[in-house]
Design a protein around this motif. Structure first.
Motif, PDB file in Angstrom:
ATOM      1  N   GLU A  44       0.702  -1.170  -0.089  1.00  0.00           N
ATOM      2  CA  GLU A  44      -0.064  -0.127  -0.102  1.00  0.00           C
ATOM      3  C   GLU A  44       0.851   1.273   0.068  1.00  0.00           C
ATOM      4  N   LYS A  45       0.599   2.342  -0.904  1.00  0.00           N
ATOM      5  CA  LYS A  45       1.154   3.492  -0.771  1.00  0.00           C
ATOM      6  C   LYS A  45       0.162   4.607  -1.171  1.00  0.00           C
ATOM      7  N   SER A  46       0.769   5.558  -0.720  1.00  0.00           N
ATOM      8  CA  SER A  46      -0.374   7.031  -0.696  1.00  0.00           C
ATOM      9  C   SER A  46       0.307   8.012  -1.743  1.00  0.00           C
ATOM     10  N   VAL A  47      -0.484   8.754  -2.621  1.00  0.00           N
ATOM     11  CA  VAL A  47      -0.111   9.723  -3.452  1.00  0.00           C
ATOM     12  C   VAL A  47      -1.111  11.055  -3.156  1.00  0.00           C
ATOM     13  N   THR A  90      -1.245 -13.618  -6.347  1.00  0.00           N
ATOM     14  CA  THR A  90      -0.583 -12.765  -5.458  1.00  0.00           C
ATOM     15  C   THR A  90      -1.541 -11.648  -5.227  1.00  0.00           C
ATOM     16  N   PRO A  91      -1.386 -11.029  -3.914  1.00  0.00           N
ATOM     17  CA  PRO A  91      -2.284 -10.043  -3.530  1.00  0.00           C
ATOM     18  C   PRO A  91      -1.891  -8.739  -4.235  1.00  0.00           C
ATOM     19  N   LYS A  92      -3.096  -7.919  -4.529  1.00  0.00           N
ATOM     20  CA  LYS A  92      -3.009  -6.652  -5.338  1.00  0.00           C
ATOM     21  C   LYS A  92      -2.599  -5.674  -4.423  1.00  0.00           C
ATOM     22  N   ASP A  93      -1.608  -4.840  -5.182  1.00  0.00           N
ATOM     23  CA  ASP A  93      -1.112  -3.555  -4.495  1.00  0.00           C
ATOM     24  C   ASP A  93      -2.165  -2.683  -4.487  1.00  0.00           C
ATOM     25  N   ILE A  94      -2.268  -1.876  -3.513  1.00  0.00           N
ATOM     26  CA  ILE A  94      -3.176  -0.756  -3.273  1.00  0.00           C
ATOM     27  C   ILE A  94      -2.552   0.557  -3.212  1.00  0.00           C
ATOM     28  N   ALA A  95      -3.113   1.532  -4.295  1.00  0.00           N
ATOM     29  CA  ALA A  95      -2.766   2.984  -3.951  1.00  0.00           C
ATOM     30  C   ALA A  95      -3.724   3.763  -3.485  1.00  0.00           C
ATOM     31  N   HIS A  96      -3.425   4.452  -2.498  1.00  0.00           N
ATOM     32  CA  HIS A  96      -4.448   5.481  -2.127  1.00  0.00           C
ATOM     33  C   HIS A  96      -4.217   6.937  -2.608  1.00  0.00           C
ATOM     34  N   ARG A 120       5.733   6.798   5.516  1.00  0.00           N
ATOM     35  CA  ARG A 120       6.850   6.072   4.865  1.00  0.00           C
ATOM     36  C   ARG A 120       6.527   5.595   3.434  1.00  0.00           C
ATOM     37  N   THR A 121       5.298   5.506   3.072  1.00  0.00           N
ATOM     38  CA  THR A 121       5.181   4.985   1.794  1.00  0.00           C
ATOM     39  C   THR A 121       4.184   6.243   1.269  1.00  0.00           C
ATOM     40  N   PHE A 122       4.307   7.760   1.564  1.00  0.00           N
ATOM     41  CA  PHE A 122       3.594   8.620   0.952  1.00  0.00           C
ATOM     42  C   PHE A 122       4.532   9.569  -0.206  1.00  0.00           C
ATOM     43  N   SER A 123       3.932   9.898  -0.719  1.00  0.00           N
ATOM     44  CA  SER A 123       4.330  10.888  -1.863  1.00  0.00           C
ATOM     45  C   SER A 123       3.482  11.933  -2.248  1.00  0.00           C
ATOM     46  N   ILE A 124       4.205  12.999  -2.768  1.00  0.00           N
ATOM     47  CA  ILE A 124       3.494  14.355  -3.051  1.00  0.00           C
ATOM     48  C   ILE A 124       3.587  14.504  -4.620  1.00  0.00           C
ATOM     49  N   VAL A 125       2.454  14.854  -5.072  1.00  0.00           N
ATOM     50  CA  VAL A 125       2.393  15.380  -6.589  1.00  0.00           C
ATOM     51  C   VAL A 125       1.786  16.797  -6.499  1.00  0.00           C
ATOM     52  N   LEU A 126       2.858  17.685  -7.147  1.00  0.00           N
ATOM     53  CA  LEU A 126       2.249  19.199  -7.163  1.00  0.00           C
ATOM     54  C   LEU A 126       2.058  19.570  -8.676  1.00  0.00           C
ATOM     55  N   LEU A 250       5.256   6.083  -8.269  1.00  0.00           N
ATOM     56  CA  LEU A 250       4.823   6.674  -6.898  1.00  0.00           C
ATOM     57  C   LEU A 250       3.997   5.509  -6.224  1.00  0.00           C
ATOM     58  N   ALA A 251       2.852   5.131  -7.124  1.00  0.00           N
ATOM     59  CA  ALA A 251       1.711   4.333  -6.369  1.00  0.00           C
ATOM     60  C   ALA A 251       1.979   2.958  -6.237  1.00  0.00           C
ATOM     61  N   PHE A 252       2.747   2.548  -7.331  1.00  0.00           N
ATOM     62  CA  PHE A 252       2.893   1.006  -7.439  1.00  0.00           C
ATOM     63  C   PHE A 252       4.321   0.577  -7.288  1.00  0.00           C
TER      64      PHE A 252
END
Length: 364
Positions: A44-47, A90-96, A120-126, A250-252
């Motif tokens: 899991e990652k967050s953008v 395999t489990p699916k990756d999740i992007a928030h 720790r798994t966060f990213s910013i898109v400006l 960023l997401a996956f």
């Protein structure tokens, strides 16, 4: 009561308590040891998308998620998610995906999605609207400063709970910059991964060449200084595919693109760490004028040069937009009429109360 029943009840209680303790221990274990590794194995990652009002953030998210639906105005802070299959069984990756609406008017909401658990798994898109250069610097500066300040606070808080995790976040800041890069001592990487997207390139490409040059060089400097990737996009299918690849990274966690384009006559595409101050050059202003611009840092110097060509809007105009209730984008005739009526009633009450208190003071 039957002794057998009592014994069975005691065993059940003991088992439930044991299971509960095991569950608590697993949670604590994940919190204390969940920072090990480089994050590639985390599903899991967050953008977080921030940027110019009406700059195309929602459209970019929908495109990345393959959703063929019209983009609606973002009211405040909105959330959606996407999934991606790694392989068979395999489990699916999740992007928030989080999106902040209102441009710079709702900075307080930045703190909601960025927490110790997600950092720790966060990213910013400006996302910056290239078609509105006079708003560009103030939008960029306010959003990046507010986000960085909050992230810094979260890292300090995380450090008190898990010093190892906080240390790894700080080390990860430099992951996009090679150890032998000549500018390593001259930049200040953003505390979490950052991508800067210049939207509406189809309008921007018709600007005067000199103006395009200033905007391109300025954004290259800002992106390089913060250790960020930079790219321009529009409705072009080729550019949208490039943009989607960057967001998927960023997401996956897919591989980064190594392609680069620094030609100001073409859409910029520069992966973090591949640019340099030598290639960017000095601010586009005559050497004789640089000394007249009193600046205490390179960032401040670039700001003064940029705003000399693209002066920001009047501060009073910007303040007028700070209240979303008065934003024409969210107009609702019945609600607005009732709001006006209640405002008038409030003013009458204030005047009435003021007269009453003055009379009491006179009588006393």
């Amino acid at each position: 009561m039957c002794p057998l029943y009592i014994a069975f009840s005691l065993i059940t209680v003991v088992k439930l308590e044991t299971l509960w303790e095991i569950a608590k221990a697993e949670v604590e274990k994940k919190r204390s040891h969940g920072s090990e590794g480089n994050g590639a194995d985390i599903g899991e990652k967050s953008v977080f998308f921030i940027g110019s009002k009406n700059g195309g953030k929602t459209t970019i998210i929908l495109r990345c998620l393959d959703r063929d639906e019209p983009a609606k105005p973002t009211l405040a802070l909105e959330y959606t998610y996407g999934r991606r299959t790694k392989g068979h069984n395999t489990p699916k990756d999740i992007a928030h995906f989080w999106e902040l609406g209102g441009g710079t008017s709702l900075l307080d909401l930045i703190s909601i999605p960025i927490t110790c658990d997600t950092l720790r798994t966060f990213s910013i898109v400006l996302v910056l609207d290239l078609s509105k250069p006079n708003d560009l610097w103030s939008t960029m500066e306010n959003l990046l400063q507010a986000t960085k300040s909050h992230v810094d606070r979260v890292i300090l808080k995380l450090g008190k709970m898990n010093s190892k995790a906080a240390s790894e976040v700080r080390q990860k800041m430099w992951s996009g910059m090679q150890k032998d890069h000549p500018d390593r001592e001259l930049i200040d990487p953003f505390p979490i991964p950052l991508v800067i997207i210049g939207s509406k390139y189809d309008i921007f490409q018709d600007f005067d060449p000199e103006k395009r040059k200033v905007i391109c060089k300025t954004l290259r400097f800002v992106a390089h200084y913060y250790g960020a990737s930079l790219m321009f996009t529009s409705k072009s299918e080729a550019l949208l595919l490039k943009m989607r690849g960057v967001i998927n990274q960023l997401a996956f966690g897919v591989d980064k693109s190594k392609s680069i384009c620094v030609d100001q006559n073409k859409p910029l595409f520069i992966t973090a760490g591949l640019d340099s101050l030598c290639q960017i050059g000095s601010p586009p202003v005559p050497d004789s004028d640089i000394g007249k611009l009193q600046a205490h840092s390179p960032m401040e110097l670039w700001k003064k040069v940029y705003e000399k060509l693209f002066p920001p809007k009047n501060i009073s105009t910007l303040k007028a937009i700070q209240d979303p209730a008065r934003d024409p984008q969210y107009a609702e005739s019945e609600v607005d009429e009732m709001r006006v009526q209640k405002d008038q009633e409030l003013e009458q009450y204030k005047r009435s109360s003021s007269k009453t208190w003055k009379q009491i003071e006179l009588d006393s």
